[in-house]
Design a protein around this motif. Structure first.
Motif, PDB file in Angstrom:
ATOM      1  N   LYS A  32     -30.366  42.525  10.954  1.00  0.00           N
ATOM      2  CA  LYS A  32     -30.754  42.663  12.356  1.00  0.00           C
ATOM      3  C   LYS A  32     -30.447  44.080  12.816  1.00  0.00           C
ATOM      4  CE  LYS A  32     -31.858  41.559  16.628  1.00  0.00           C
ATOM      5  NZ  LYS A  32     -33.270  41.303  17.018  1.00  0.00           N
ATOM      6  N   TYR A  34     -30.801  46.786  16.172  1.00  0.00           N
ATOM      7  CA  TYR A  34     -31.036  46.989  17.601  1.00  0.00           C
ATOM      8  C   TYR A  34     -31.401  48.456  17.781  1.00  0.00           C
ATOM      9  CZ  TYR A  34     -28.467  42.577  17.900  1.00  0.00           C
ATOM     10  OH  TYR A  34     -28.048  41.274  17.730  1.00  0.00           O
ATOM     11  N   THR A  65     -23.554  38.593  15.250  1.00  0.00           N
ATOM     12  CA  THR A  65     -24.979  38.772  14.978  1.00  0.00           C
ATOM     13  C   THR A  65     -25.482  37.689  14.038  1.00  0.00           C
ATOM     14  OG1 THR A  65     -24.751  41.168  15.257  1.00  0.00           O
ATOM     15  CG2 THR A  65     -26.722  40.384  14.125  1.00  0.00           C
ATOM     16  N   LYS A  68     -25.977  34.508  15.974  1.00  0.00           N
ATOM     17  CA  LYS A  68     -27.150  34.561  16.852  1.00  0.00           C
ATOM     18  C   LYS A  68     -28.448  34.374  16.084  1.00  0.00           C
ATOM     19  CE  LYS A  68     -24.779  37.467  20.232  1.00  0.00           C
ATOM     20  NZ  LYS A  68     -24.581  38.835  20.759  1.00  0.00           N
ATOM     21  N   ILE A  69     -28.502  34.850  14.845  1.00  0.00           N
ATOM     22  CA  ILE A  69     -29.712  34.671  14.042  1.00  0.00           C
ATOM     23  C   ILE A  69     -29.889  33.201  13.661  1.00  0.00           C
ATOM     24  CG2 ILE A  69     -30.761  35.164  11.801  1.00  0.00           C
ATOM     25  CD1 ILE A  69     -29.576  37.967  11.964  1.00  0.00           C
ATOM     26  N   LEU A  73     -30.715  32.527  18.808  1.00  0.00           N
ATOM     27  CA  LEU A  73     -30.569  33.385  19.983  1.00  0.00           C
ATOM     28  C   LEU A  73     -31.270  34.720  19.781  1.00  0.00           C
ATOM     29  CD1 LEU A  73     -29.228  33.314  22.779  1.00  0.00           C
ATOM     30  CD2 LEU A  73     -27.225  34.410  21.768  1.00  0.00           C
ATOM     31  N   HIS A  74     -31.196  35.262  18.547  1.00  0.00           N
ATOM     32  CA  HIS A  74     -31.881  36.506  18.201  1.00  0.00           C
ATOM     33  C   HIS A  74     -32.706  36.298  16.937  1.00  0.00           C
ATOM     34  CE1 HIS A  74     -28.854  39.369  20.419  1.00  0.00           C
ATOM     35  NE2 HIS A  74     -29.535  38.586  21.233  1.00  0.00           N
ATOM     36  N   ARG A  75     -33.813  37.002  16.833  1.00  0.00           N
ATOM     37  CA  ARG A  75     -34.620  36.953  15.626  1.00  0.00           C
ATOM     38  C   ARG A  75     -34.164  38.034  14.648  1.00  0.00           C
ATOM     39  NH1 ARG A  75     -41.006  35.743  16.920  1.00  0.00           N
ATOM     40  NH2 ARG A  75     -40.716  33.623  17.729  1.00  0.00           N
ATOM     41  N   HIS A  76     -34.148  37.682  13.371  1.00  0.00           N
ATOM     42  CA  HIS A  76     -33.797  38.664  12.354  1.00  0.00           C
ATOM     43  C   HIS A  76     -34.931  39.678  12.224  1.00  0.00           C
ATOM     44  CE1 HIS A  76     -35.877  35.253  10.532  1.00  0.00           C
ATOM     45  NE2 HIS A  76     -36.305  36.055   9.563  1.00  0.00           N
ATOM     46  N   THR A  77     -34.595  40.898  11.854  1.00  0.00           N
ATOM     47  CA  THR A  77     -35.588  41.953  11.714  1.00  0.00           C
ATOM     48  C   THR A  77     -35.852  42.312  10.261  1.00  0.00           C
ATOM     49  OG1 THR A  77     -33.837  43.611  12.035  1.00  0.00           O
ATOM     50  CG2 THR A  77     -35.118  42.963  13.975  1.00  0.00           C
ATOM     51  N   ARG A  89     -38.840  31.511  12.074  1.00  0.00           N
ATOM     52  CA  ARG A  89     -38.397  32.552  13.007  1.00  0.00           C
ATOM     53  C   ARG A  89     -38.238  31.871  14.362  1.00  0.00           C
ATOM     54  NH1 ARG A  89     -38.820  37.734  11.208  1.00  0.00           N
ATOM     55  NH2 ARG A  89     -38.780  38.538  13.330  1.00  0.00           N
ATOM     56  N   SER A  92     -35.942  30.454  20.237  1.00  0.00           N
ATOM     57  CA  SER A  92     -34.906  30.080  21.198  1.00  0.00           C
ATOM     58  C   SER A  92     -33.896  29.173  20.516  1.00  0.00           C
ATOM     59  CB  SER A  92     -35.519  29.343  22.398  1.00  0.00           C
ATOM     60  OG  SER A  92     -35.984  28.054  21.994  1.00  0.00           O
TER      61      SER A  92
END
Length: 288
Positions: A32, A34, A65, A68-69, A73-77, A89, A92
């Motif tokens: 991930k 940012y 992090t 959250k993945i 909560l967050h999408r992996h990049t 993916r 939410s």
């Protein structure tokens, strides 16, 4: 939620259910970023049913992090996140929860002044009767909460007591039992023993083991190697966003786990630097 490989592959998935020991959740080379900041990179992790996977690391190691993945909560990049072998993916946390991935954060998301049974069903209250006479099924919720808590070995004399009057360990256990009741297959616990004393930490560790015995895959996030080693089946140590150690229990000792967690290489370098300082006897310092 985006699910790659839907359609015919999904039909095959139903015809050939996952093996019993197959990972429920798996990360493959996940990361991930940012902007220009890479918080996590190249992490492999497999969460299997009936096993406790401990993720350890110091502050800033990437534990939050990672949570959250997996929790949506967050999408992996970079890399992949798979659930039952299918790449997903999440858009939410609700999408993750719908697939049986529940997260218990340190703040527990409870309302301190509400009774235990209300917190148990918070946001998922059951009702009875027909509209317009529909009403909360208070007695039914109390019975269910009591039964589910007892099944996890949690016996409370009064479910009407505000959840804020419970000890920290008891509140953690109520949150665990709630997640199990509402269909969790993977339970992510964010530093559940961080703010607890020895006795209450032991209570939480006991219920982590109970969740494992019920067949859940548990992800235990902690910075305490001693707590992790008491209940863990697999250990992953993060350092500066990358995976420094990944080992099953039979492959690592508590001393080795503590060494990795404490940053053995950095401690060795510090010991060497201290040897250059007048008045510091490095021979009296513990070995890194």
């Amino acid at each position: 939620m985006t699910v790659h490989g839907s359609g015919p592959q999904d039909a095959g998935r139903e015809d050939h259910p996952p093996e019993r020991d197959a990972p429920v959740v798996e990360l493959r080379g996940a990361g991930k970023s940012y902007g220009n900041i890479r918080a996590l990179h190249g992490v492999d992790l497999a969460v299997r049913p009936g096993r406790v996977t401990c993720v350890l690391g110091d502050n800033g190691a990437g534990k939050s992090t990672l949570i959250k993945i997996i929790s949506g909560l967050h999408r992996h990049t970079e890399g992949e996140l798979l659930v039952d072998g299918v790449p997903v993916r999440f858009g939410s946390p609700r999408e993750a929860l719908d697939l049986g991935i529940a997260t218990v954060y340190q703040d527990l998301a409870t309302v301190p002044l509400m009774p235990v049974w209300r917190n148990f069903f918070l946001g998922s209250e059951t009702t009875r009767g027909r509209w317009p006479l529909r009403r909360l099924d208070i007695e039914g919720m109390k019975r269910t909460a009591d039964r589910e808590l007892r099944s996890m070995g949690i016996v409370l004399d009064d479910l009407e007591q505000p959840v804020g009057t419970l000890s920290g360990g008891q509140r953690q256990c109520v949150a665990i039992a709630r997640a199990v009741h509402f269909g969790a297959r993977v339970l992510i616990l964010d530093e559940p023993t961080a703010a607890l004393g020895v006795k209450q930490s032991g209570v939480v560790l006991k219920y982590i083991a109970a969740a494992r015995e019920r067949g859940l895959g548990v992800v235990f996030i902690t910075h305490n190697p001693h707590h992790a080693y008491l209940v863990g089946d697999h250990f992953s140590v993060l350092r500066l966003g990358t995976l420094e150690l990944a080992a099953d229990r039979a492959e690592v000792t508590l001393q080795e786990l503590t060494h990795h967690m404490a940053g053995g290489a950095e401690l060795a370098a510090l010991r060497h630097e201290l040897a250059q300082v007048h008045g510091v006897d490095v021979e009296e310092l513990p070995e890194a």
